[in-house]
Design an enzyme around this catalytic site. Structure first.
Site, PDB file in Angstrom:
ATOM      1  NE  ARG A   1      23.996 -14.839 -20.758  1.00 18.77           N
ATOM      2  CZ  ARG A   1      23.340 -13.711 -20.633  1.00 18.77           C
ATOM      3  NH1 ARG A   1      23.980 -12.561 -20.697  1.00 18.77           N
ATOM      4  NH2 ARG A   1      22.036 -13.710 -20.432  1.00 18.77           N
TER       5      ARG A   1
ATOM      6  CB  THR B   1      17.653 -37.540 -30.357  1.00 19.63           C
ATOM      7  OG1 THR B   1      18.388 -36.433 -29.819  1.00 19.63           O
ATOM      8  CG2 THR B   1      17.424 -37.316 -31.850  1.00 19.63           C
TER       9      THR B   1
ATOM     10  CB  THR C   1      20.562 -41.069 -33.118  1.00 22.49           C
ATOM     11  OG1 THR C   1      21.607 -40.493 -33.886  1.00 22.49           O
ATOM     12  CG2 THR C   1      20.766 -40.748 -31.658  1.00 22.49           C
TER      13      THR C   1
ATOM     14  N   GLY D   1      26.985 -37.749 -44.822  1.00 22.12           N
ATOM     15  CA  GLY D   1      28.186 -38.544 -44.521  1.00 22.12           C
ATOM     16  C   GLY D   1      28.857 -39.018 -45.797  1.00 22.12           C
TER      17      GLY D   1
ATOM     18  N   GLY E   1      23.258 -45.295 -54.632  1.00 17.53           N
ATOM     19  CA  GLY E   1      23.531 -46.379 -53.687  1.00 17.53           C
ATOM     20  C   GLY E   1      24.486 -45.885 -52.625  1.00 17.53           C
TER      21      GLY E   1
ATOM     22  NE  ARG F   1      16.285 -41.504 -40.724  1.00 13.45           N
ATOM     23  CZ  ARG F   1      17.395 -42.029 -41.245  1.00 13.45           C
ATOM     24  NH1 ARG F   1      17.424 -42.429 -42.495  1.00 13.45           N
ATOM     25  NH2 ARG F   1      18.472 -42.140 -40.523  1.00 13.45           N
TER      26      ARG F   1
ATOM     27  CB  ALA G   1      24.240 -35.875 -35.740  1.00 17.07           C
ATOM     28  N   GLY G   2      23.469 -38.732 -36.556  1.00 17.32           N
ATOM     29  CA  GLY G   2      23.996 -40.069 -36.832  1.00 17.32           C
ATOM     30  C   GLY G   2      24.477 -40.092 -38.264  1.00 17.32           C
ATOM     31  CG  HIS G   3      27.283 -38.251 -40.123  1.00 25.48           C
ATOM     32  ND1 HIS G   3      28.282 -37.322 -40.247  1.00 25.48           N
ATOM     33  CD2 HIS G   3      26.136 -37.571 -40.216  1.00 25.48           C
ATOM     34  CE1 HIS G   3      27.751 -36.118 -40.382  1.00 25.48           C
ATOM     35  NE2 HIS G   3      26.451 -36.252 -40.361  1.00 25.48           N
ATOM     36  CB  THR G   4      25.162 -44.701 -41.889  1.00 26.49           C
ATOM     37  OG1 THR G   4      24.228 -44.603 -40.816  1.00 26.49           O
ATOM     38  CG2 THR G   4      25.496 -46.162 -42.140  1.00 26.49           C
TER      39      THR G   4
ATOM     40  CG  ASP H   1      17.991 -38.541 -40.858  1.00 30.02           C
ATOM     41  OD1 ASP H   1      19.026 -38.726 -40.210  1.00 30.02           O
ATOM     42  OD2 ASP H   1      16.881 -38.327 -40.328  1.00 30.02           O
TER      43      ASP H   1
ATOM     44  CD  GLN I   1      21.145 -32.225 -35.833  1.00 32.85           C
ATOM     45  OE1 GLN I   1      21.727 -31.179 -35.686  1.00 32.85           O
ATOM     46  NE2 GLN I   1      21.546 -33.342 -35.247  1.00 32.85           N
TER      47      GLN I   1
HETATM   48  P1  IMP Z   1      16.905 -32.799 -30.656  1.00 28.03           P
HETATM   49  O1  IMP Z   1      17.917 -32.297 -31.625  1.00 28.03           O
HETATM   50  O2  IMP Z   1      17.267 -34.122 -30.044  1.00 28.03           O
HETATM   51  O3  IMP Z   1      16.536 -31.774 -29.628  1.00 28.03           O
HETATM   52  O4  IMP Z   1      15.550 -33.076 -31.479  1.00 28.03           O
HETATM   53  C1  IMP Z   1      14.814 -32.028 -32.096  1.00 28.03           C
HETATM   54  C2  IMP Z   1      14.240 -32.494 -33.402  1.00 28.03           C
HETATM   55  O5  IMP Z   1      15.298 -32.707 -34.341  1.00 28.03           O
HETATM   56  C3  IMP Z   1      13.481 -33.825 -33.338  1.00 28.03           C
HETATM   57  O6  IMP Z   1      12.408 -33.779 -34.283  1.00 28.03           O
HETATM   58  C4  IMP Z   1      14.511 -34.838 -33.800  1.00 28.03           C
HETATM   59  O7  IMP Z   1      13.929 -36.006 -34.332  1.00 28.03           O
HETATM   60  C5  IMP Z   1      15.242 -34.035 -34.852  1.00 28.03           C
HETATM   61  N1  IMP Z   1      16.612 -34.485 -35.086  1.00 28.03           N
HETATM   62  C6  IMP Z   1      17.694 -34.277 -34.294  1.00 28.03           C
HETATM   63  N2  IMP Z   1      18.790 -34.822 -34.840  1.00 28.03           N
HETATM   64  C7  IMP Z   1      18.414 -35.362 -36.010  1.00 28.03           C
HETATM   65  C8  IMP Z   1      19.126 -36.033 -37.056  1.00 28.03           C
HETATM   66  O8  IMP Z   1      20.335 -36.238 -37.013  1.00 28.03           O
HETATM   67  N3  IMP Z   1      18.357 -36.427 -38.120  1.00 28.03           N
HETATM   68  C9  IMP Z   1      17.033 -36.189 -38.205  1.00 28.03           C
HETATM   69  N4  IMP Z   1      16.336 -35.560 -37.262  1.00 28.03           N
HETATM   70  C10 IMP Z   1      17.022 -35.146 -36.167  1.00 28.03           C
END
Ligand code: IMP
Length: 440
Positions: free
Chosen positions: A142, A128, A299, A17, A413, A304, A39-42, A13, A223
């Site tokens: 595998r 998530t 996501t 992006g 910004g 946070r 993941a999340g990209h804004t 975060d 991440q």
């Molecule tokens: P997972 O990737 O869903 O297995 O989550 C494992 C850890 O990574 C957790 O603490 C999530 O909150 C964190 N996490 C996974 N993806 C993101 C992201 O895009 N941003 C911030 N934290 C993330």
């Protein structure tokens, strides 16, 4: 032209992006190399806000081929929904490609992730719940299904027939959940394959071809370094390698094909999910960062956790990613705080300690802070370092000194043009060029 990697230096975060979006003009391929729809990209373009989970943000630029590389775990249902959403909003997705070697997040992976987290209640990883860990576990075991398998129904059936009874046994016996039916899963998976067939390709060939043609390839991490399976706060990490090394494996490039690594970090720290976070703030400055920084997950919508910048981890993050320059985001969010703290080390049981630490030591670590003067001015309209309040400029200087590499860009910004090119910009020449044209 060699490839560029964009990598998060904190717990995700960081605003990667925006970095990718700024670089986009000079780039012909944007490759996601790990993670999945966790993941999340804004990306903000004018009045439009796009929230993307799987498709690289390069999709918003008609000259870019967005590639989901082999290190990504793909939930095809989510990918198809995202493509449909983009098409509905008038974005051409015809160029999106997915590696045939990327592993598929199957419905049983999502169920296993949810069930394991639910059973641990608040003691879990705080994932998530998108099935990321179980899908990577099947890859390592595998027993995974790959995107290419979706195009070969007979192979797919063989693989499912092998793995499904084992996963069903865990779901049923450990978690008391219903089993998945082989026929139903097979039918869904074949349907996904049919819809994605023209997109599933050998993406390593695509990336290598572009590099051989002298095109600029951008490898986009999801991440961040402190969530890396090997370099992060294990076990409170994700199940892939967001660090620059992951870009080689998951993107299909060799280390010598990478020309620059742009590390992205925010002016403070955030973390989603469980795990140690020594600089976490529960009080007033924490609320300021949460609210002003709008620190809610793209996501999951979760709040946070917010805290002061943890510079104790910074030299490590710079080193393991071989960062060439840094983009510092969200400096504007610190405006209005009476003072700003920066963690430069820890004390564990009264003894000074440095990163990396074992996770249980990190849980007990007390941050050692340096305190800086705050500033009140709104930074969002500032475009030059010389216009920044002295206290803000001093804070950036200190971060750069601790990082040991240039902070080339400072963001004030979410918009593209809310960016200060600080220089020296040797490592990010194309980026500086792109910014000039954006500002112009
Ligand atoms: P997972 O990737 O869903 O297995 O989550 C494992 C850890 O990574 C957790 O603490 C999530 O909150 C964190 N996490 C996974 N993806 C993101 C992201 O895009 N941003 C911030 N934290 C993330």
């Amino acid at each position: 032209m060699p490839a560029t990697v964009v990598v998060g230096l904190q717990w995700g975060d960081e605003g990667k992006g925006k970095t990718t979006d700024l670089l986009a003009r000079s780039v012909s391929l944007v490759v996601r190399y790990q993670g999945g729809d966790n993941a999340g990209h804004t990306v903000v373009v004018g009045d439009e806000v796009f929230k993307l989970h799987l498709v690289p943000s390069g999709v918003l630029h008609p000259h870019i081929t967005p590639v989901i590389g082999s290190g990504v775990v793909v939930n095809p249902r989510i990918l198809l929904d995202e493509i449909a959403m983009l098409e509905e909003r008038g974005v051409d997705t015809s160029r999106v490609r997915v590696s045939r070697a990327a592993h598929v997040i199957m419905p049983y992976h999502v169920e296993l992730d949810r069930a394991a987290e639910a059973r641990l209640d608040n003691e879990g990883i705080g994932t998530t719940r998108r099935g990321i860990g179980p899908a990577y576990a099947d890859r390592a075991w595998r027993t995974g299904i790959r995107m290419g398998d979706l195009l070969r129904p007979a192979t797919l059936r063989q693989k499912l027939a092998r793995v499904l009874p084992e996963r069903n046994a865990i779901l049923h016996e450990t978690f008391g959940l219903p089993a998945f039916e082989l026929d139903a899963i097979q039918a869904d998976a074949v349907a996904w394959g049919e819809q994605l067939t023209h997109r599933v390709v050998d993406t390593v060939g695509l990336v290598q071809g572009a590099l051989a043609n002298g095109e600029h390839v951008l490898l986009e991490g999801a991440q961040g370094t402190l969530l890396d399976l090997d370099h992060g706060t294990y076990p409170f990490v994700t199940s892939s390698n967001p660090t620059a090394g992951g870009a080689c494996n998951g993107g299909g490039v060799g280390p010598r094909q990478i020309g620059q690594v742009i590390g992205v970090m925010k002016a403070y720290s955030t973390r989603v999910g469980s795990g140690p976070f020594p600089t976490e703030l529960g009080d007033e400055p924490g609320r300021h960062l949460l609210e002003k920084g709008r620190e809610f997950g793209t996501t999951t919508g979760r709040r946070r956790r917010c805290g002061w910048f943890d510079a104790a981890t910074l030299p490590y993050a710079v080193a393991v990613n071989s960062v060439s320059s840094i983009m510092l985001n969200k400096l504007d969010i610190l405006s209005g705080l009476p003072e700003i703290k920066l963690c430069t080390g820890y004390r564990v049981d009264g003894v000074s300690a440095t990163w990396p630490l074992e996770v249980d030591d990190l849980e007990r670590a007390q941050p050692v802070y340096e305190t800086f003067a705050g500033w009140d001015a709104d930074l969002s309209g500032i475009r030059r370092m010389s216009e920044l309040p002295a206290a803000a400029a001093a804070y950036v200087d200190v971060l750069e000194e601790l990082a040991g590499v240039p902070i080339a860009l400072v963001s004030v910004g979410p918009e593209r043009n809310q960016t200060i090119v600080r220089g020296p910009v040797d490592g990010v020449r194309e980026l500086a060029g792109a910014l000039e044209s954006v500002a112009g």
